[in-house]
Write an enzyme that holds these catalytic residues in place. Sequence first.
Site, mmCIF file in Angstrom:
data_model
loop_
_atom_site.group_PDB
_atom_site.id
_atom_site.type_symbol
_atom_site.label_atom_id
_atom_site.label_comp_id
_atom_site.label_asym_id
_atom_site.label_seq_id
_atom_site.Cartn_x
_atom_site.Cartn_y
_atom_site.Cartn_z
ATOM 1 N N SER A 142 33.055 30.073 30.293
ATOM 2 C CA SER A 142 32.895 30.772 31.563
ATOM 3 C C SER A 142 33.652 32.106 31.535
ATOM 4 O O SER A 142 33.330 32.961 30.724
ATOM 5 C CB SER A 142 33.369 29.850 32.694
ATOM 6 O OG SER A 142 32.842 30.253 33.919
ATOM 7 N N ASP A 296 23.065 24.654 33.272
ATOM 8 C CA ASP A 296 23.908 25.619 34.000
ATOM 9 C C ASP A 296 23.040 26.421 34.978
ATOM 10 O O ASP A 296 22.068 27.042 34.570
ATOM 11 C CB ASP A 296 24.587 26.545 32.990
ATOM 12 C CG ASP A 296 25.793 27.279 33.555
ATOM 13 O OD1 ASP A 296 25.704 27.772 34.701
ATOM 14 O OD2 ASP A 296 26.812 27.357 32.855
ATOM 15 N N HIS A 325 27.243 23.726 34.860
ATOM 16 C CA HIS A 325 28.374 24.564 34.455
ATOM 17 C C HIS A 325 29.666 23.764 34.382
ATOM 18 O O HIS A 325 30.472 23.962 33.469
ATOM 19 C CB HIS A 325 28.530 25.727 35.441
ATOM 20 C CG HIS A 325 29.476 26.778 34.946
ATOM 21 N ND1 HIS A 325 29.174 27.627 33.900
ATOM 22 C CD2 HIS A 325 30.744 27.105 35.311
ATOM 23 C CE1 HIS A 325 30.192 28.435 33.659
ATOM 24 N NE2 HIS A 325 31.161 28.136 34.505
#
Lengths: 363, 363
Positions: A142, A296, A325
């Site tokens: 991320s 995601d 995610h």
Amino acid sequence: MIDNPYYTDAVHQDFELISIGRLELEEGGVIPDVKLAVRTWGTLNEAKDNAILIPTWYSGTHQIWADAYVGEGHALDPSSYFIVSVNQIGGGLSTSPHNTDDDSISMSRFPKVRIGDDVVAQERLLREHFGIETLALVVGGSMGAQQTYEWAVRFPAKVLRAAPIAGTAKNTPHDFLFTETLNEQIWSDPGWNGGEYASHEDVADGLVRQAHLWATMGLSTEFWKQEKWAALGFESREAFLTQFLEPYFAAMDPNALLATAWKWQRGDVSRHTGGDLAAALGRITAKTFVMPISEDMFFPVRDCAAEQALVPGSELRVIDDVHGHLGLFGVDPGFIPQVDAALTDLLATPVAADDRSEQAASV
Amino acid sequence: MIDNPYYTDAVHQDFELISIGRLELEEGGVIPDVKLAVRTWGTLNEAKDNAILIPTWYSGTHQIWADAYVGEGHALDPSSYFIVSVNQIGGGLSTSPHNTDDDSISMSRFPKVRIGDDVVAQERLLREHFGIETLALVVGGSMGAQQTYEWAVRFPAKVLRAAPIAGTAKNTPHDFLFTETLNEQIWSDPGWNGGEYASHEDVADGLVRQAHLWATMGLSTEFWKQEKWAALGFESREAFLTQFLEPYFAAMDPNALLATAWKWQRGDVSRHTGGDLAAALGRITAKTFVMPISEDMFFPVRDCAAEQALVPGSELRVIDDVHGHLGLFGVDPGFIPQVDAALTDLLATPVAADDRSEQAASV
């Protein structure tokens, strides 16, 4: 300064605060004395060529890496590598709005920090404190992926391998807007008070609302349909929310979330090349595995694949996980094995520097 | 009562308020006199077998159907069909929290209304007011799809064809949570005041925040990446937000949005069959085209396809549109043609009742 028990040894083990001194920021501000919260595993070898760097993600710290990713039997094995995880500036453990004793930058006065500032700070830390000049691998998820790309573009000669997981080199417009809705949950809480609250608990309502946005965009439609919370030990959807997601975010510092969100929204390696993303990613010499997560919802595979296509010699390694995610938490039994398999392959891939070392050794 | 210019002839043309009397609700409340806001096109034939019903979606009214879907050259052609669009109870045009002069149900006292209540009200309207006993087609998008499914399961003999677009028969857990985050934007606005505001403008901040959630979940990651707002005539992402999405939602009544959101969250045809969705959908005798939108982030194709597989003799007709769920606005040049093509096919498909009519005619 605000005492927040989340950012202590009780929750985050074995980290050290290391000062790297004054940092002038890309946006023009200054942090007079940056203290980075650093966790290390393993031993740096004499050649100082076995170092791996792990930058951290939004709301995350080194602790999740300790809990899920690093250890014997994992690709990130401290018996082979010297592994360094550096917590983000502003993220709550390193110098941050709520924990600095410098009034000029505390709370609402905290300056704007960019991904590039973190990477510059990390490079200084590694070089000056540990004597590390090259990294066998930079791996992050991320916002950690944003920092991984930034490292590979800004310091190509220093990064031999790179593994950006579930993140992008240039933040997408959708991501910018999603992050803004996270911020709005905090801003709209009267307890936030323009950033001048007395306790993070004053902003509990806003933090809980932010947790609810993570529930819908951070997980996936299939996570909820398949009731994957049951496998995580929760009795119901509601229990997963009230016993995990809500307290998880409610424990955090609102200004830390805002500071890192601002940074996330503006991550963009093409700042180095006048906005030309292909040119920026074309600079990368690291052997790179781009590793999006299949479900995601805000770093979709196609966004990551489009960037991967611009990184010379890179490979796309999609991680299959219905958790979306937040699969990054490593809770799906299949997640960490996929990460380990990819990183093992990546670490086994010879890179240019190995050739140089071998040539040097043979002279 | 609150005067809100959005729910007037200036914005919503040619609708009629038709009283259907007292309605006892599934949740136990009562609306003493339901007035339905009804728009019609075309002429009911003598056999009364050319009627098409269009229920409405969350935040939507008959007007979008007038603007984009109904008219000469469309499948929904008033020269062939008598088309009736009925606005949802609680949605702002029909009897709703802000527009009723009955203090017992106004504002925060408005009773909980379910999808089934709307369908019962619509059936009564069609039968008692228009003398319509069967519908050639029920077609609706999003919450209109919920009502379409409810019609086909509750009154199978009355629905000859059904076209649920971008919606489900049983609301998903993810959808429930997403809708809750929409609600929270209103609830968290101090101006909402527990539903007892003096003007919808008191809740402007919450409505704008809700618009921002629609920006991220209602459209798609590709919409933003491809900058599709430019094709819609906006100069920038920001302009699309501030000149379209924000004022669009800020004009609406907060209690109307909450009343319909509550309904949306609980749409579930398996209430008729003790929770057995397969049994409920197995009751459908209508020829059904299930029509999800390819990039829909909260009614994903696979959720709709799973339900379609349970509807006897049904077909899956995916609408390809990068606009995601809000593709329902019909702004993509390719959207309405795809809808028209599917509905034209569907209306041309012979159904059991045609055989019955033919047999009756030949006797």
